[in-house]
Design a protein around this motif. Structure first.
Motif, PDB file in Angstrom:
ATOM      1  N   GLN A  37      35.831  36.103  24.749  1.00  0.00           N
ATOM      2  CA  GLN A  37      36.310  36.977  23.669  1.00  0.00           C
ATOM      3  C   GLN A  37      35.209  37.504  22.755  1.00  0.00           C
ATOM      4  O   GLN A  37      35.236  38.681  22.399  1.00  0.00           O
ATOM      5  N   PRO A  38      34.226  36.698  22.343  1.00  0.00           N
ATOM      6  CA  PRO A  38      33.194  37.233  21.463  1.00  0.00           C
ATOM      7  C   PRO A  38      32.419  38.415  22.067  1.00  0.00           C
ATOM      8  O   PRO A  38      31.812  39.194  21.337  1.00  0.00           O
ATOM      9  N   PHE A  39      32.476  38.533  23.386  1.00  0.00           N
ATOM     10  CA  PHE A  39      31.793  39.632  24.064  1.00  0.00           C
ATOM     11  C   PHE A  39      32.727  40.812  24.327  1.00  0.00           C
ATOM     12  O   PHE A  39      32.326  41.805  24.938  1.00  0.00           O
ATOM     13  N   GLY A  40      33.967  40.678  23.890  1.00  0.00           N
ATOM     14  CA  GLY A  40      34.940  41.747  24.095  1.00  0.00           C
ATOM     15  C   GLY A  40      35.422  41.859  25.526  1.00  0.00           C
ATOM     16  O   GLY A  40      35.887  42.918  25.936  1.00  0.00           O
ATOM     17  N   LEU A  41      35.318  40.774  26.285  1.00  0.00           N
ATOM     18  CA  LEU A  41      35.707  40.783  27.694  1.00  0.00           C
ATOM     19  C   LEU A  41      36.851  39.820  27.946  1.00  0.00           C
ATOM     20  O   LEU A  41      36.992  38.808  27.268  1.00  0.00           O
ATOM     21  N   ILE A  48      35.588  41.716  37.497  1.00  0.00           N
ATOM     22  CA  ILE A  48      35.232  43.050  37.994  1.00  0.00           C
ATOM     23  C   ILE A  48      33.728  43.260  37.869  1.00  0.00           C
ATOM     24  O   ILE A  48      33.082  43.737  38.813  1.00  0.00           O
ATOM     25  N   LEU A  49      33.154  42.909  36.730  1.00  0.00           N
ATOM     26  CA  LEU A  49      31.709  43.045  36.549  1.00  0.00           C
ATOM     27  C   LEU A  49      30.939  42.228  37.577  1.00  0.00           C
ATOM     28  O   LEU A  49      29.947  42.701  38.142  1.00  0.00           O
ATOM     29  N   VAL A  50      31.392  41.003  37.849  1.00  0.00           N
ATOM     30  CA  VAL A  50      30.733  40.155  38.845  1.00  0.00           C
ATOM     31  C   VAL A  50      30.799  40.809  40.223  1.00  0.00           C
ATOM     32  O   VAL A  50      29.792  40.912  40.926  1.00  0.00           O
ATOM     33  N   ASN A  51      31.987  41.251  40.621  1.00  0.00           N
ATOM     34  CA  ASN A  51      32.131  41.882  41.940  1.00  0.00           C
ATOM     35  C   ASN A  51      31.233  43.098  42.074  1.00  0.00           C
ATOM     36  O   ASN A  51      30.567  43.275  43.100  1.00  0.00           O
ATOM     37  N   LEU A  52      31.198  43.930  41.053  1.00  0.00           N
ATOM     38  CA  LEU A  52      30.358  45.128  41.113  1.00  0.00           C
ATOM     39  C   LEU A  52      28.873  44.765  41.099  1.00  0.00           C
ATOM     40  O   LEU A  52      28.081  45.353  41.838  1.00  0.00           O
ATOM     41  N   SER A  53      28.494  43.795  40.276  1.00  0.00           N
ATOM     42  CA  SER A  53      27.078  43.419  40.179  1.00  0.00           C
ATOM     43  C   SER A  53      26.563  42.822  41.479  1.00  0.00           C
ATOM     44  O   SER A  53      25.372  42.917  41.771  1.00  0.00           O
ATOM     45  N   GLU A  54      27.439  42.221  42.265  1.00  0.00           N
ATOM     46  CA  GLU A  54      27.035  41.593  43.524  1.00  0.00           C
ATOM     47  C   GLU A  54      27.196  42.517  44.729  1.00  0.00           C
ATOM     48  O   GLU A  54      26.859  42.130  45.851  1.00  0.00           O
ATOM     49  N   SER A  55      27.688  43.727  44.500  1.00  0.00           N
ATOM     50  CA  SER A  55      27.922  44.671  45.598  1.00  0.00           C
ATOM     51  C   SER A  55      26.724  45.581  45.790  1.00  0.00           C
ATOM     52  O   SER A  55      25.986  45.872  44.847  1.00  0.00           O
ATOM     53  N   ASP A  56      26.569  46.039  47.017  1.00  0.00           N
ATOM     54  CA  ASP A  56      25.498  46.973  47.349  1.00  0.00           C
ATOM     55  C   ASP A  56      25.609  48.213  46.468  1.00  0.00           C
ATOM     56  O   ASP A  56      26.676  48.841  46.400  1.00  0.00           O
ATOM     57  N   GLY A  57      24.548  48.542  45.777  1.00  0.00           N
ATOM     58  CA  GLY A  57      24.548  49.706  44.907  1.00  0.00           C
ATOM     59  C   GLY A  57      25.381  49.508  43.646  1.00  0.00           C
ATOM     60  O   GLY A  57      25.664  50.468  42.928  1.00  0.00           O
ATOM     61  N   ARG A  58      25.803  48.270  43.399  1.00  0.00           N
ATOM     62  CA  ARG A  58      26.647  47.941  42.237  1.00  0.00           C
ATOM     63  C   ARG A  58      27.882  48.842  42.181  1.00  0.00           C
ATOM     64  O   ARG A  58      28.288  49.318  41.128  1.00  0.00           O
ATOM     65  N   ARG A  59      28.489  49.026  43.344  1.00  0.00           N
ATOM     66  CA  ARG A  59      29.674  49.870  43.455  1.00  0.00           C
ATOM     67  C   ARG A  59      30.580  49.350  44.548  1.00  0.00           C
ATOM     68  O   ARG A  59      30.124  48.762  45.521  1.00  0.00           O
ATOM     69  N   MET A  60      31.868  49.582  44.369  1.00  0.00           N
ATOM     70  CA  MET A  60      32.862  49.193  45.366  1.00  0.00           C
ATOM     71  C   MET A  60      33.968  50.231  45.382  1.00  0.00           C
ATOM     72  O   MET A  60      34.286  50.820  44.342  1.00  0.00           O
ATOM     73  N   ARG A  61      34.547  50.426  46.558  1.00  0.00           N
ATOM     74  CA  ARG A  61      35.748  51.256  46.627  1.00  0.00           C
ATOM     75  C   ARG A  61      36.818  50.585  45.776  1.00  0.00           C
ATOM     76  O   ARG A  61      36.939  49.363  45.767  1.00  0.00           O
ATOM     77  N   GLU A 115      23.828  39.763  29.860  1.00  0.00           N
ATOM     78  CA  GLU A 115      23.961  39.059  28.583  1.00  0.00           C
ATOM     79  C   GLU A 115      25.036  37.972  28.647  1.00  0.00           C
ATOM     80  O   GLU A 115      24.846  36.853  28.152  1.00  0.00           O
ATOM     81  N   VAL A 116      26.167  38.298  29.249  1.00  0.00           N
ATOM     82  CA  VAL A 116      27.325  37.406  29.229  1.00  0.00           C
ATOM     83  C   VAL A 116      27.231  36.298  30.270  1.00  0.00           C
ATOM     84  O   VAL A 116      27.691  35.170  30.016  1.00  0.00           O
TER      85      VAL A 116
END
Length: 158
Positions: A37-41, A48-61, A115-116
């Motif tokens: 919560q202190p991070f507004g998440l 979602i951030l984890v999945n995207l950060s671990e995906s090729d190009g930081r993107r997913m369909r 950061e988080v």
């Protein structure tokens, strides 16, 4: 309980294990949410951030991200819209499929993740990992892996 129905009722030991699992799951997720919560998440945002950060190009369909996060496409779309407004992600059209969309982690989203993540890992350690002995963690993983595998198969995922 009526035992003439053919139902295999849980034994006291099975019932206790099941209810402990439910209690721990609810309490742990609640605590991890509070710590984000202190991070507004929310936990959904973080996942979602984890999945995207671990995906090729930081993107997913979007459809793959919905499947990975166990969300309906509609619910994920609302979530991503909210995260877009916060500057964490953006949508991009798929060149090979005009109907397809990608969710893409923005630089702000990547910075937020960096950061988080240490705080989240510390929270997971404090409220879960460090409370269990290493052999108990290994036993827990061995015990729950067949359940996870079974449920993945039910979803049609390896």
């Amino acid at each position: 309980m009526d035992t003439d129905t053919g139902t295999r009722w849980l034994t006291e030991e099975e019932q206790r294990a099941w209810r402990t699992h439910l209690e721990v799951t609810r309490l742990l997720v609640h605590q991890l949410e509070r710590d984000l919560q202190p991070f507004g998440l929310t936990m959904n945002d973080y996942e979602i951030l984890v999945n995207l950060s671990e995906s090729d190009g930081r993107r997913m369909r979007m459809s793959d991200l919905a499947a990975a996060t166990l969300q309906s496409k509609s619910r994920l779309s609302h979530q991503v819209t909210r995260m877009e407004k916060a500057g964490l992600v953006r949508r991009e059209h798929c060149d090979s499929d005009k109907r397809g969309l990608f969710a893409v982690l923005t630089e702000h989203g990547w910075d937020t993740m960096r950061e988080v993540a240490p705080h989240h890992v510390a929270s997971v350690r404090r409220h879960f990992v460090d409370l269990l002995a290493a052999d108990d963690l290994a036993a827990l993983d061995r015990a729950l892996r067949p359940v996870a595998d079974h449920l993945h198969q039910r979803r049609g995922k390896p």
